[in-house]
Design an enzyme around this catalytic site. Structure first.
Site, PDB file in Angstrom:
ATOM      1  N   GLU A 262      78.528  32.339  30.131  1.00  0.00           N
ATOM      2  CA  GLU A 262      78.832  31.635  28.883  1.00  0.00           C
ATOM      3  C   GLU A 262      78.850  32.653  27.766  1.00  0.00           C
ATOM      4  OE1 GLU A 262      76.245  28.410  27.603  1.00  0.00           O
ATOM      5  OE2 GLU A 262      77.790  27.851  26.152  1.00  0.00           O
ATOM      6  N   CYS A 465      77.734  24.859  26.591  1.00  0.00           N
ATOM      7  CA  CYS A 465      78.096  24.212  25.332  1.00  0.00           C
ATOM      8  C   CYS A 465      79.394  24.772  24.774  1.00  0.00           C
ATOM      9  CB  CYS A 465      76.960  24.377  24.332  1.00  0.00           C
ATOM     10  SG  CYS A 465      75.530  23.377  24.796  1.00  0.00           S
ATOM     11  N   ASN A 592      80.015  19.000  30.671  1.00  0.00           N
ATOM     12  CA  ASN A 592      78.837  19.852  30.678  1.00  0.00           C
ATOM     13  C   ASN A 592      77.661  19.073  30.131  1.00  0.00           C
ATOM     14  OD1 ASN A 592      77.220  22.385  30.649  1.00  0.00           O
ATOM     15  ND2 ASN A 592      77.282  22.027  28.441  1.00  0.00           N
ATOM     16  N   GLU A 593      76.765  18.726  30.980  1.00  0.00           N
ATOM     17  CA  GLU A 593      75.524  18.011  30.625  1.00  0.00           C
ATOM     18  C   GLU A 593      75.756  17.024  29.479  1.00  0.00           C
ATOM     19  OE1 GLU A 593      72.945  20.926  27.771  1.00  0.00           O
ATOM     20  OE2 GLU A 593      72.761  21.376  29.877  1.00  0.00           O
TER      21      GLU A 593
HETATM   22  O1  AHR Z   1      72.584  28.025  28.936  1.00  0.00           O
HETATM   23  C1  AHR Z   1      72.527  27.763  27.567  1.00  0.00           C
HETATM   24  C2  AHR Z   1      72.907  26.330  27.237  1.00  0.00           C
HETATM   25  O2  AHR Z   1      72.052  25.441  27.855  1.00  0.00           O
HETATM   26  C3  AHR Z   1      74.253  25.899  27.733  1.00  0.00           C
HETATM   27  O3  AHR Z   1      75.263  26.225  26.870  1.00  0.00           O
HETATM   28  C4  AHR Z   1      74.130  24.421  27.822  1.00  0.00           C
HETATM   29  O4  AHR Z   1      74.944  23.883  28.817  1.00  0.00           O
HETATM   30  C5  AHR Z   1      72.670  24.204  28.053  1.00  0.00           C
HETATM   31  O5  AHR Z   1      72.148  23.323  27.153  1.00  0.00           O
END
Ligand code: AHR
Length: 866
Positions: A262, A465, A592-593
């Site tokens: 990321e 994120c 994503n979550e």
């Molecule tokens: O890994 C950091 C963050 O943690 C990621 O962007 C998100 O998916 C999670 O909340």
């Protein structure tokens, strides 16, 4: 006004938790309330009473429901909750969210413990919804919700709406009268207001059991090695046996260990992406940092080296509309330069070659001339110089290269016009020629190699994120990240900096191919991050339905870009970028979550169905929220089960204690449902170090992941990379600065798993002789796998105890094993941040013995002779 009862009160958790005897009450009063502590962010609490006089808080102030609305730190508020129970037994809770948004929140529960997804019906733009109340009409089965809006210019107005299902609401209309069915009691020292309900004692007992269970688990999960000298003061070196029946093997995933990249903590720009110029496109924008940094704009990292020249930013006729800003130099007398400081300085290595490039055009008929491009030091040192061809009056690209004359850590790149007049400059770039695998627009070789050395079977990208973005406008759009660099669309990185998109989808795919890892792109599920703070409060908004068909088409186009024939529209673009062969994309993550809402479900389902229909060959990975329990997890799983999503992405950042005591997490998973991608996890200690304790907790847990490798398909630690001085999150797996890459202790655990993966699990039974203390037993774990391709049996042994364990290993059913095995041991002080694995050879065979040092992870590889 509700009745205010200032009553003597007792809020004693011990007494509240005391098991009641045979003469317990049939029913009691249950008081549901939220306090204004922590800016109303502590959720829903309960207290009970037999007589509304003496109250017992549950917890005290245990949170049975928390608000999911809006951004962390600013929102997530639960104000004036109001609860009723409908005749079907369901409890409905509504509450006010803040003072500005014209929406309230709703959630329902059967037992007041497990709550279904939250919804935030929009009632009126700009008008807040305060003190909401619900009433139920038996005759119609209708709920009427009323609230006060205090944002009316003419003062407060009462509004109402009705609903049958808490999904569809009648338009809000103003109503007369006043209502307040809330009551106020002094529970501790301040009055609290909420709703009171007569409930069966059993309901309260269940609530008590719930918080007691949570408290018990918290105690276990917060065990830390710092307390081991006391906790295990009595413990002597141990003896263990591991009996493995190699005839009982079963296949496990061959993609169990991968990485999650990321762009957080300068992982891409200023990190893995080898570009050395910062703000090369002059597109830094104050909004990248939400206006919190006055220096963060198009001028960031740029300065003039003298006073014979001025410099400003213009947007008239840029190179490309995606890249609207460029620099204009007004040169009065030649010799001065426009200098870029790089990302904390530019590091040069003597004798290495660098490519510089820029776009330029003469403005207002400026005199034709050349540009000197040079690398300089703070004290006037010149590390390299090159001269462009003469600049024309059209935007054109100019490239030069030079060899660095000496090492430098804080060099800068200067562009020096050799003429007077005005010149426009943009996309000023400097790359080392030595990139990973020599790729153009490539990656920093040292960081890329460190990732490659993990032997990851897949790479998940570009977030996190970052993938779903802060608000709809910030969703990561893959199409903006391919093609010529000057035509890519940079954007705000939600971690508070700037994303050039120089490391874009093409580069991600190529990196995966270069390290022989499966690409796993993650696309937003039509909703932004649930913690969004821009463009509306969080994930309450999704991509408008009228735009969803195009959004879905973009996802289908991605598959064509990755896999399509060169004659297809998007396959052709891949070929034009230099890769006519397909990238063989097999997986796509959707979401994503995310907060599981109706808005999410509707969009996720549309995308999933479209992918299933058009690309059944692609494995879709769904999402089940940010935690390993709770509403998003439960409801995410329900959706996945209903739709038959092949794999779901689970995330959990937990304490070492959680990993120690949850090694059975996947043992109980239903093998007929979706498989699991544990996409983000890490052990977190207070202070968030990455040390031997966190690393061993992860190693311990991964033994259970290997054991469940039939249901867990993939795992990836998170986050992967962080630049020192620009770290937004700790711990990370790999830290780096401009000169060095610093793998952590946790990195070596990942590497040991990545380099010692198998495709078959060999079930075993391990036991510690003479010790049945669960705290001891849970800190010793083993896993044995076979790599049939390379004909190796791999034994992994984790000892998270402060004493050594002499372990006898018996591999039943294998007689043709080599007599010497290679052993790698990671051990040290439990708080060590520098421990590294050490390898040697040991005598092995179908039966052998080895000593596991205190606090250690041991991997033994044994060749199977043919
Ligand atoms: O890994 C950091 C963050 O943690 C990621 O962007 C998100 O998916 C999670 O909340």
């Amino acid at each position: 006004m509700g009745s205010i009862c200032f009553i003597a009160f007792l809020c004693d958790p011990v007494q509240a938790a005391r098991p009641l005897s045979a003469n317990q009450p049939d029913s009691v009063y249950l008081f549901a309330y939220a306090t204004n502590k922590n800016f109303n962010r502590n959720g829903l609490h309960f207290a009970w009473s037999k007589d509304k006089t003496k109250w017992f808080c549950l917890g005290p102030e245990h949170s049975y429901l928390r608000c999911d609305y809006g951004r962390w730190g600013a929102e997530k508020r639960m104000i004036t909750p109001f609860i009723i129970q409908s005749p079907d037994g369901w409890w409905h809770c509504i509450w006010s969210l803040n003072e500005k948004d014209g929406t309230f929140a709703h959630a329902a529960s059967k037992d007041l413990i497990h709550w279904k997804r939250q919804s935030y019906p929009v009632m009126a733009q700009g008008k807040n919804c305060l003190q909401p109340e619900i009433a139920y009409r038996h005759e119609t089965g209708e709920y009427t919700i009323t609230w006060i809006s205090s944002s009316e210019p003419a003062g407060s107005t009462r509004y109402s709406t009705t609903t049958l299902d808490f999904k569809n609401y009648t338009p809000a209309k103003s109503c007369s009268g006043s209502s307040n069915k809330r009551e106020t009691f002094v529970l501790t020292d301040t009055p609290e207001t909420g709703t009171v309900h007569k409930v069966a004692w059993e309901t309260v007992e269940n609530l008590i059991n719930e918080y007691q269970l949570v408290a018990y688990k918290n105690q276990l999960f917060n065990e830390q090695a710092a307390d081991d000298p006391v906790r295990f003061a009595w413990l002597k070196p141990l003896h263990a046996t591991l009996l493995v029946d190699t005839r009982q093997s079963f296949p496990i995933s061959q993609h169990l260990f991968g990485v999650f990249f990321e762009d957080i903590s300068y992982a891409a720009d200023g990190g893995l992406y080898a570009e050395l110029v910062q703000n090369r496109d002059f597109e830094y924008d104050p909004s990248d940092k939400e206006g919190n940094d006055k220096t963060w704009n198009s001028y960031k990292a740029w300065s003039l080296t003298g006073n014979q020249m001025s410099f400003h930013i213009d947007t008239v006729s840029p190179i490309h509309p995606h890249n609207p800003h460029y620099a204009v130099l007004d040169v009065a007398s030649s010799g001065d330069g426009l200098a870029n400081e790089g990302f904390d300085g530019i590091v040069l290595k003597a004798g290495e070659k660098y490519n510089a490039s820029l776009f330029a055009r003469l403005l207002n008929g400026g005199k034709k001339g050349k540009l000197t491009v040079r690398l300089t030091g703070k004290n006037g040192e010149v590390y390299g110089t090159a001269i462009t061809r003469p600049i024309s009056s059209k935007w054109e690209k100019y490239t030069v290269s030079f060899t660095a004359l000496q090492d430098a850590v804080d060099a800068r790149l200067e562009v020096v016009p050799q003429f007077t007049g005005k010149i426009g400059l943009d996309m000023i770039s400097l790359f080392p020629q030595k990139t990973f695998k020599g790729r153009t627009n490539g990656l920093r070789p040292d960081i890329a190699q460190t990732i490659a050395d993990l032997h990851p079977r897949f790479v998940r990208f570009p977030g996190g994120c970052v993938a779903h973005g802060d608000g709809l406008g910030n969703i990561y759009r893959w199409k903006n990240t391919i093609g010529p660099l000057e035509a890519r669309k940079p954007q705000r990185n939600l971690w508070g900096y700037h994303q050039t998109a120089g490391l874009g989808y093409f580069e991600f795919f190529q990196f995966c191919e270069d390290i022989k890892a499966e690409p796993l792109p993650v696309i937003a599920a039509g909703v932004p991050c649930q913690n969004s703070g821009t463009g509306g409060s969080g994930q309450q908004g999704g991509i408008p339905m009228c735009d969803m068909p195009q959004y879905i088409q973009d996802i289908l186009d991605l598959i064509e870009y990755a896999n399509g024939d060169v004659k297809t529209t998007w396959g052709k673009k891949r070929a034009e970028a230099g890769h006519p062969q397909p990238f063989n994309l097999k997986y796509i993550g959707i979401g994503n979550e995310d907060l599981i809402t109706d808005i999410f479900e509707e969009r996720f389902t549309m995308i999933f169905n479209a992918l299933k229909e058009k690309h059944p060959e692609i494995t879709v990975i769904g999402t089940v929220g940010p935690f390993c329990e709770g509403t998003d997890y439960e409801e995410g799983w329900e959706i996945a089960t209903k739709l038959g999503v092949p794999i779901v992405d689970e995330h959990y950042y937990q304490t070492p204690g959680w990993f120690i005591y949850n090694q059975d997490f996947y043992d109980k998973y239903d093998r007929n449902k979706s498989k699991v991608y544990l996409g983000e996890y890490a052990a977190h200690l207070p202070g968030r170090p990455n040390n031997l304790e966190t690393a061993l907790a992860e190693a311990l847990y991964l033994t259970s992941v290997e054991r469940n490798g039939d249901v867990v398909e993939m795992t990836s630690y998170a986050p992967l990379l962080a630049k020192e001085g620009h770290t937004h999150w700790n711990p990370d797996l790999i830290y780096f600065n401009n000169r060095e890459v610093k793998p952590t202790v946790g990195y070596y655990v990942q590497q040991l798993y990545g380099q010692n993966a198998g495709n078959e699990y060999l079930p075993g039974k391990s036991s510690l002789a003479g010790n049945n203390n669960p705290a001891v037993q849970r800190r010793f774990a083993t896993s044995v796998v076979r790599d049939t391709l390379n004909q190796v049996v791999i034994v992994k042994l984790v000892n998270l105890l402060p004493v050594s364990i002499q372990t006898d290993v018996k591999l039943d059913g294998l007689t043709n094993l080599a007599s010497t095995g290679s052993r790698t041991v990671l051990t040290g002080e439990i708080s060590s941040k520098t421990a590294k694995p050490v390898s040697d050879s040991i005598p092995v065979g179908p039966e052998f013995s080895c000593s596991l040092p205190a606090y250690s992870f041991t991997v033994i590889r044994i060749k199977i002779n043919s």
